[in-house]
Design an enzyme around this catalytic site. Sequence first.
Site, PDB file in Angstrom:
ATOM      1  N   ASP A 274      12.875  26.023-109.652  1.00 40.51           N
ATOM      2  CA  ASP A 274      13.163  24.870-110.528  1.00 40.51           C
ATOM      3  C   ASP A 274      14.009  25.425-111.493  1.00 40.51           C
ATOM      4  OD1 ASP A 274      12.953  22.310-111.980  1.00 40.51           O
ATOM      5  OD2 ASP A 274      11.715  23.477-113.349  1.00 40.51           O
TER       6      ASP A 274
ATOM      7  N   ASP B 143       7.907  25.531-113.549  1.00 41.47           N
ATOM      8  CA  ASP B 143       6.996  25.485-114.781  1.00 41.47           C
ATOM      9  C   ASP B 143       6.415  23.957-115.269  1.00 41.47           C
ATOM     10  OD1 ASP B 143       9.356  25.117-117.479  1.00 41.47           O
ATOM     11  OD2 ASP B 143       9.549  24.517-115.314  1.00 41.47           O
TER      12      ASP B 143
ATOM     13  N   GLY C 119      16.022  18.395-111.461  1.00 38.42           N
ATOM     14  CA  GLY C 119      15.973  17.078-111.719  1.00 38.42           C
ATOM     15  C   GLY C 119      17.375  16.794-112.546  1.00 38.42           C
TER      16      GLY C 119
ATOM     17  N   LYS D  87      30.201   9.663-116.729  1.00 36.18           N
ATOM     18  CA  LYS D  87      30.382  11.017-117.199  1.00 36.18           C
ATOM     19  C   LYS D  87      30.999  11.204-118.648  1.00 36.18           C
ATOM     20  CE  LYS D  87      30.517  13.397-112.833  1.00 36.18           C
ATOM     21  NZ  LYS D  87      30.375  12.145-111.947  1.00 36.18           N
TER      22      LYS D  87
END
Length: 1131
Positions: free
Chosen positions: A484, A870, A763, A633
Amino acid sequence: MSEIPLHTFGRSRKARAGYTQLHSDEPGDDGQDENMRAGVRAAAASASVNRKGKRRERYADDPEEEATLLGDASHEEEAFREDEQPQPRREPSSQRSILSRKGKSSDKSRTVPFRPPEKLQSKFPPNVVRNQKYNVFTFLPLVLYEQFKFFFNLYFLLVALSQFVPALKIGFIVTYVAPLAFVLTVTLGKEAYDDYKRNLRDREANSQKYLVLDPTEYSESTPEGLPHTRSVPSSALRVGDLVLLEKNQRVPADLVLLRTSDSSGTCFIRTDQLDGETDWKLRVAVPACQKLGSDRELLTLDAEIYADAPTKDIHTFIGTFTINSPPALLEDDVPMVPVPTVEPLTAENMLWANTVLAAGSAVGFVVYTGSETRAVMNTSHPETKVGLLDLEINRLAKILCAVTFALSFVLVALNGFRGLWYIYVFRFLILFSSIIPISLRVNLDMGKTVYAHQIMHDNEIPDTIVRTSTLPEELGRIEYLLSDKTGTLTQNEMEMKKLHMGTVSYGYDSMDEVAHQLAMAFGTSPEHGHGRQNSVPTGVQLATRGRRDMSSRVHDVVLSLALCHNVTPVYNDDGTVTYQASSPDEVAIVKWTESVGLRLTFRDRTRIELQTPSGARISFEVLDIFPFTSESKRMGIIVRDAQTGEITFLQKGADVVMAKIVQRNDWLEEECGNMAREGLRTLVMARRRLSEQAYAQFKEQHHLASIKLEGRNEAMAAVVAEMLERDLELLGLTGVEDKLQDEVKSTLELLRNAGIKIWMLTGDKIETATCIAISTKLVARNQYIHQVAKLKTSDEARDQLEFLQNKLDCCLVIDGESLQLCLNLFKNEFIEIATKLSAVVACRCSPTQKADVARLIRKHTKKRVCCIGDGGNDVSMIQAADVGVGIVGKEGKQASLAADFSVTQFSHLTKLLLWHGRNSYRRSAKLAQFVIHRGLIISVMQAVFSSIFYFAPIALYQGWLMVGYATAYTMAPVFSLVLDRDVNEDLALLYPELYKELTKGRVLSYKTFFMWLMISVYQGAAIMIMSLVLFETEFLNIVSISFTALILNELIMVALEITTWHVYMVLSEIVTLFIYAVSMAFLPEFFDLTFVLSTRFVWKVAVIVAISAFPLYIIKLIRSRVAPAASSKLL
């Protein structure tokens, strides 16, 4: 149009007249006169709700269809409600068929009225968290199945049971039953304890108390605005309950946000356990409920919520909020709004279970509970993990079983199938059962316990916890590491490091210069921007003009950064300020502007207040905000200075989009590249001053675009682009660093040298992930990074895959939707290519996608995959891996509790894999093969003995000798192999390439296994035949000679196997020899002491041992000279 209010008016009058008799069922009725009307109205509403609900459900599959059909039927519906005659409605035939087709029970979408009936609530699953694997009834069957599906254990069970048949009985029953019982007891105990702990954690989660607004105790006499609440455990929450959440409370189920304590109707939530991102997300309350005077009015609201069937996707939600009759109608009041009013609900209105309310309090309406919540649907059930070593040994056991069968059959065949030959076959099978030693399971399990103890007591990796003690050897064979990003590789603490303004760049250590320039600019602000009164400039002024020009530029850029963001300061009880925002980058920039002297003191939707270095307050009016989206953006804001009335459009965004918007310049692209190479996240800051009429013109155009029905968003974006985003003045470029965890770079480099391919699954956004990939050195210095994003068609996907096929040395960065498309269309091709790439970064991954990737790599490559994470969003991935490592992070302990190994930081991984993993695997492999050798050698001796004595199934060694052979006489020296090591710790970490050797699995393979098989056959035959050659007159002596030779041979073999001696190893050898010598005196039925103490015995044993063991020593010496092991070259 005019007929709609008339209908409503008529209906409300009718309702008042015709529904009185229903009043008695209404909950909360005290019979009071003023309460009566409310009750009547609610009852009428609930009748209409039920009817409308049924009708709504039929369309749930297809919202568009529902909209059009219900649109056509709306007038009929009004009329239908008015007459309340159950006469069939006229529907077009096509519509009728659709309705009947849609009325399927499998549909999980729902329409829930406020204060739903008990019957409706009980249709949905209970809101219970359950992570247990077993219950009282399934515990024994499941655990025993897990044990006996191993061929190994099943074989012993059958052998142990056979001893209860008198014809097959050989020796003590205990020797067969005890080891199996021991193994099973330990396993059952461990599983029971683990599950008990899980049960305790579940119980704690299920019994957390929440406040629910209670309509039953509601009466007019309660204090104004405060509804009755009752405290219920989270497991008792039902669909349709109204839950009151306080700050920092975890959300117990999926809720629609109805009201918040903030007057604007917004609140922030932390979603770290759901998607792993620690930044706060903004959520918006349903406007109709936020407008109500108090929470109490929710209890009398006649409304219903429609929610789509539950899915896994946490970024989408389809639903509607409908008010059937407007609140608080007066006697003859005509409602001012058409009824029913329907508002759309999206993911912005949802509080998903397992998120945390970050500030304020909120009221939510439960729509999904228990197994239907997004959080539960995104976690997979853990399967019991079995190490590869155990599977390999299981395969070897099958070969050994075949050997045993063949041997027994051959011996009976050579005897010519005389008498009860099939019983002889079975007796031989049991005689040879030591070929597959049950002690192997016991030894390996004890070995695993030793490794786990060593890992947990290693001072260099403190607080490491082994949660699954069956997997330490797996750590030595990892080939893919899936990590991750947020919280694992990075600390998720942002810090602004650089400000570049074209001609001058300020680094982290020169920020005090920025503060000085800013103070100057604000100190001289009256003269700033106007010519001085005396027009003749003096020399001093000429000298200071350059300085002031600089300070005004600094002033512009810092002021713009302090205004252009979505950050809200929140004052805590102890007077400190925390900044709330949905992006940690923005918080970092606002904290930086505060550090150079410009502090954000107040912010709401219409106004921003700043405090200047001199302590004065300046205020700005917010006219428009254009929020950041992953498509645009960039983020823009239009503000009006309260002092001067000047209107400015400020915009900051990613360099790729801003480069086209700002005025021509020659430095932006180059500087962005430089900052990106340092791994900084770049944001370009620009502005444009607007005149009043220009702004008014923009406002008008923008409003026209915002009320379009089709293509609204595109139209609004086009207006902004055309009227505002042109020729912006480029103010500066900021570089924000996402701090990495300690020693991440060196760790990744070591692991890569150890032959481990590293994937990063996050993510987060593509740009951020690319930055981190560069700064962690996941991507080599000049390596090409290939970005794949927003793939929509199979052709695009195929093109990308073809490109990658020809460029396998690049790093692939791919976003979630493109990844999903590739996996749906070209699963095998994609995995085939991706597993060959040196590094892969997948962004915007959902928890389930992460787990799917882990499973795919496992399935496709058949290699060992380790996942490390985590947050709660990494749990699925950790459970899907061969080895899951959890980091105890800021995001809580969920990942570390679900993992097989729990560490405190990423860099501990090197020691865990390269040292502990490597040792565990090597030792277990050596131990397993030695224990098999120990069983084989005695079986070969038995076979030789039987074949000489007319193929009779008679035991060579009986009773205590067999018990002692597997335990006291050889156990300690053989088990001491778990302390062996081939290189010391520093070398193992200095030369990670040693680890690469292991992943090929050559330490324990069919080749090494057959080598041991040959050794056993040679040694067993040598000892037995030599004993027979030197045969004494009595049979008693052959037992004592051959058995003593066997024990000595085993002790010498252990000594030959050891690479690095340990104190315990020496002790175990000496003590074992001593025990054997002493036991001879206590077993007179096997050992004739007068013979044992004679010189004949001693020299015969010495000759036998020399013949069996010396050739192996010679072979070992030659091999170490001719083909030395990789590790020995380093010593």
